[in-house]
Design a protein around this motif. Sequence first.
Motif, short mmCIF file in Angstrom:
data_model
loop_
_atom_site.label_atom_id
_atom_site.label_comp_id
_atom_site.label_asym_id
_atom_site.label_seq_id
_atom_site.Cartn_x
_atom_site.Cartn_y
_atom_site.Cartn_z
N THR A 164 103.39 -85.04 40.76
CA THR A 164 102.92 -86.44 40.17
C THR A 164 101.10 -85.91 39.06
N THR A 165 101.38 -86.33 37.99
CA THR A 165 99.72 -86.16 37.02
C THR A 165 98.75 -86.80 37.64
N PRO A 166 97.06 -86.32 37.38
CA PRO A 166 96.54 -87.26 37.48
C PRO A 166 96.74 -88.22 37.09
N ARG B 44 98.46 -90.65 38.97
CA ARG B 44 97.63 -90.99 40.61
C ARG B 44 96.27 -91.89 40.18
N THR C 157 99.91 -88.41 50.46
CA THR C 157 100.46 -87.00 49.81
C THR C 157 101.37 -87.46 48.82
N PHE C 158 100.11 -87.43 47.37
CA PHE C 158 101.28 -87.01 46.29
C PHE C 158 101.67 -86.16 45.64
N VAL C 159 103.45 -85.33 45.37
CA VAL C 159 104.25 -84.50 45.14
C VAL C 159 104.72 -85.32 44.01
N GLU D 203 94.93 -84.34 44.76
CA GLU D 203 97.34 -85.37 45.72
C GLU D 203 96.71 -84.75 46.74
N HIS D 204 95.64 -84.90 47.81
CA HIS D 204 96.30 -85.35 49.71
C HIS D 204 94.87 -85.74 49.98
#
Length: 99
Positions: free
Chosen positions: A78-80, A83, A74-76, A7-8
Amino acid sequence: MQSTYAEHFVREMGCTSAEWLGWLPGAVRDCPLVLDESRATVSLPHGDLHLDWEALPPRRIALVQLPRLLVRFTFVGTTPDVRLNFMRYFDLYLQRGGG
């Protein structure tokens, strides 16, 4: 290519801010992109990607100087899978020549 993306994470890119800004719209494909100086938000399915970057001192190898940019991803929300699918295209788009 990676098989998962956190996620980050942080990356060092071999480009200038101007080059990065020129590549970014194409790298996010058809996802909505909002730019704000040294930050960007990409709207993804069921979430967002927040990017921020800063120029680093150039890398010197003998008489050669290579630009460097530190980019934070930085993903907020979201699913794997989201991404992974986004980053696969993003990385391929930004891939430059080489051996």
